[in-house]
Design an enzyme around this catalytic site. Structure first.
Site, PDB file in Angstrom:
ATOM      1  N   HIS A  81       8.854  -2.092  -4.844  1.00  0.00           N
ATOM      2  CA  HIS A  81      10.155  -2.681  -4.514  1.00  0.00           C
ATOM      3  C   HIS A  81       9.972  -4.153  -4.188  1.00  0.00           C
ATOM      4  O   HIS A  81      10.188  -4.579  -3.063  1.00  0.00           O
ATOM      5  CB  HIS A  81      10.767  -1.975  -3.305  1.00  0.00           C
ATOM      6  CG  HIS A  81      11.225  -0.594  -3.612  1.00  0.00           C
ATOM      7  ND1 HIS A  81      12.157  -0.323  -4.578  1.00  0.00           N
ATOM      8  CD2 HIS A  81      10.895   0.594  -3.077  1.00  0.00           C
ATOM      9  CE1 HIS A  81      12.359   0.974  -4.622  1.00  0.00           C
ATOM     10  NE2 HIS A  81      11.613   1.562  -3.726  1.00  0.00           N
ATOM     11  N   CYS A  94       0.406   7.803  -5.251  1.00  0.00           N
ATOM     12  CA  CYS A  94      -0.457   7.715  -4.074  1.00  0.00           C
ATOM     13  C   CYS A  94      -1.013   9.117  -3.751  1.00  0.00           C
ATOM     14  O   CYS A  94      -0.254  10.098  -3.761  1.00  0.00           O
ATOM     15  CB  CYS A  94       0.340   7.183  -2.883  1.00  0.00           C
ATOM     16  SG  CYS A  94      -0.649   7.146  -1.395  1.00  0.00           S
ATOM     17  N   HIS A 144      15.890   8.380  -2.365  1.00  0.00           N
ATOM     18  CA  HIS A 144      14.625   7.672  -2.591  1.00  0.00           C
ATOM     19  C   HIS A 144      13.805   8.370  -3.680  1.00  0.00           C
ATOM     20  O   HIS A 144      13.697   9.591  -3.684  1.00  0.00           O
ATOM     21  CB  HIS A 144      13.829   7.618  -1.283  1.00  0.00           C
ATOM     22  CG  HIS A 144      12.693   6.661  -1.349  1.00  0.00           C
ATOM     23  ND1 HIS A 144      11.499   6.971  -1.959  1.00  0.00           N
ATOM     24  CD2 HIS A 144      12.567   5.382  -0.919  1.00  0.00           C
ATOM     25  CE1 HIS A 144      10.686   5.919  -1.887  1.00  0.00           C
ATOM     26  NE2 HIS A 144      11.319   4.949  -1.255  1.00  0.00           N
ATOM     27  N   GLU A 148      10.713   8.775  -4.100  1.00  0.00           N
ATOM     28  CA  GLU A 148       9.624   9.654  -3.633  1.00  0.00           C
ATOM     29  C   GLU A 148      10.177  11.039  -3.312  1.00  0.00           C
ATOM     30  O   GLU A 148       9.584  12.065  -3.676  1.00  0.00           O
ATOM     31  CB  GLU A 148       8.949   9.074  -2.376  1.00  0.00           C
ATOM     32  CG  GLU A 148       7.811   9.969  -1.893  1.00  0.00           C
ATOM     33  CD  GLU A 148       7.349   9.634  -0.477  1.00  0.00           C
ATOM     34  OE1 GLU A 148       7.279   8.452  -0.122  1.00  0.00           O
ATOM     35  OE2 GLU A 148       7.052  10.598   0.259  1.00  0.00           O
ATOM     36  N   CYS A 152       2.587   9.215   6.236  1.00  0.00           N
ATOM     37  CA  CYS A 152       1.197   8.767   6.059  1.00  0.00           C
ATOM     38  C   CYS A 152       0.787   7.833   7.183  1.00  0.00           C
ATOM     39  O   CYS A 152       1.625   7.185   7.813  1.00  0.00           O
ATOM     40  CB  CYS A 152       0.999   8.158   4.677  1.00  0.00           C
ATOM     41  SG  CYS A 152       1.027   6.404   4.643  1.00  0.00           S
ATOM     42  N   SER A 167      13.573  -1.584  -0.327  1.00  0.00           N
ATOM     43  CA  SER A 167      12.378  -0.911   0.178  1.00  0.00           C
ATOM     44  C   SER A 167      12.723  -0.107   1.427  1.00  0.00           C
ATOM     45  O   SER A 167      13.074  -0.665   2.469  1.00  0.00           O
ATOM     46  CB  SER A 167      11.313  -1.966   0.502  1.00  0.00           C
ATOM     47  OG  SER A 167      10.404  -1.457   1.436  1.00  0.00           O
ATOM     48  N   SER A 174       5.404  -3.030   0.348  1.00  0.00           N
ATOM     49  CA  SER A 174       5.423  -3.621  -0.995  1.00  0.00           C
ATOM     50  C   SER A 174       5.554  -5.142  -0.952  1.00  0.00           C
ATOM     51  O   SER A 174       5.992  -5.743  -1.928  1.00  0.00           O
ATOM     52  CB  SER A 174       6.541  -2.986  -1.822  1.00  0.00           C
ATOM     53  OG  SER A 174       7.684  -2.793  -1.046  1.00  0.00           O
TER      54      SER A 174
HETATM   55 FE1  F3S Z   1       0.686   5.946   0.043  1.00  0.00          FE
HETATM   56 FE2  F3S Z   1       1.286   5.712   2.540  1.00  0.00          FE
HETATM   57 FE3  F3S Z   1       1.444   3.675   1.003  1.00  0.00          FE
HETATM   58  S1  F3S Z   1       1.841   7.373   1.211  1.00  0.00           S
HETATM   59  S2  F3S Z   1       1.965   4.491  -0.977  1.00  0.00           S
HETATM   60  S3  F3S Z   1      -0.432   4.753   1.542  1.00  0.00           S
HETATM   61  S4  F3S Z   1       2.843   4.150   2.634  1.00  0.00           S
END
Ligand code: F3S
Length: 285
Positions: free
Chosen positions: A43, A100, A128, A130, A196, A224, A268
């Site tokens: 993004h 990812c 989104h 994802e 994550c 984003s 990003s």
């Molecule tokens: Fe992966 Fe976490 Fe970045 S899931 S794309 S490392 S925000």
């Protein structure tokens, strides 16, 4: 004036890996194959424009993808649905998968849990990519919950146990809160916090910095989702929080000469943009 830049600002591991993969493909493309990304690789308009100049095209829809007869398709870090992989295979396109690994892990979890007879709940933003990608692996027997109202209204009567996962970039406190609401409804639930670590760290650091500065600058693309969440978190701590895409969006008159200024950025946001903002804020005074 003092300026503090968050250590966790900018590209996370997954985004860096995806962007690097595209540049690698450009470099090693000796046969001049066409290179596409399924959706913008990140993004960030600056990066996407640079890639376009180097011949990389963005495919935005399944219909567009179906019409491609040859070339390399790069799946971005957000991941995508199984359907997209099937089309790439059917059309004999070359797949370069930059999903990812943390997102891939969620795809595997929801597939396994679905096969174990669970109803899947994804805590995340339904629009989104994802989340749409995850739903593409968990199937129709899935509910997406993104806010308090949806959690309160969740009324599942399909008789299955429930598995809850999260979008990787969801706000951790909001995730906990929504899970609490669902947990009170008496279903048999197992909860997997799939936010994550990069997101945990970025959000915690942004919160800490925003709580002690006079002005906070959050840099990231306007679409984003992780930057939008960073902004929410910082705004809660610091009333003078500004959301910008590049230095051009920042009204430097808002920054006072004796301020303590914090800077963070979404996953990003390239380093050169963060540095440009940092430099401009410092040289103003
Ligand atoms: Fe992966 Fe976490 Fe970045 S899931 S794309 S490392 S925000």
């Amino acid at each position: 004036m003092e300026v503090i830049v968050a250590k966790s600002a900018g590209f996370c591991f997954g985004v860096k890996r995806a962007v690097d993969k595209v540049y690698e493909q450009i470099e090693k493309n000796s046969e001049n194959k066409k290179i596409y990304t399924f959706g913008p690789i990140i993004h960030n308009e600056e990066v996407v424009k640079d890639l376009e100049k180097k011949g990389v095209q963005v495919v935005n829809t399944i219909d567009e993808l179906k019409k491609i007869e040859e070339g390399i398709i790069i799946i971005r870090s957000h991941g995508t649905t199984k359907e997209v992989y099937d089309i790439i295979e059917e059309n004999n396109l070359i797949l370069e998968d930059a999903t990812c690994p943390f997102v891939k892990k969620i795809h595997k979890i929801v597939q396994t849990e679905k096969n174990n007879g669970k109803h899947i709940v994804i805590i995340g933003n339904a629009n989104h990519p994802e989340v749409q990608g995850i739903k593409g692996w968990s199937g129709d027997d899935t509910t997406i919950i993104g806010n308090e109202e949806e959690a309160n209204n969740f009324d599942y009567n399909g008789g299955k146990s429930i598995c809850i996962v999260s979008q990787t970039t969801f706000n951790y406190n909001k995730f906990k809160y929504l899970v609490e609401i669902i947990s009170k409804k008496g279903y048999d639930i197992n909860v997997l916090d799939t936010i994550c670590n990069a997101t945990h760290e970025r959000q915690a650091e942004a919160k800490e910095i925003a709580s002690k500065v006079d002005e906070m600058i959050v840099i990231g693309g306007k679409h984003s989702s992780n930057t939008q969440k960073l902004y929410e978190i910082c705004k809660n701590e610091c009333n003078h929080t500004y959301y910008i895409q590049t230095i051009d969006d920042l009204d430097l008159r808002n920054i006072k000469a004796d301020s303590y200024v914090g800077i963070t950025a979404g996953a990003s946001t390239p380093n050169n943009i963060i540095e440009e903002v940092h430099t401009n804020v410092r040289i103003k005074f």
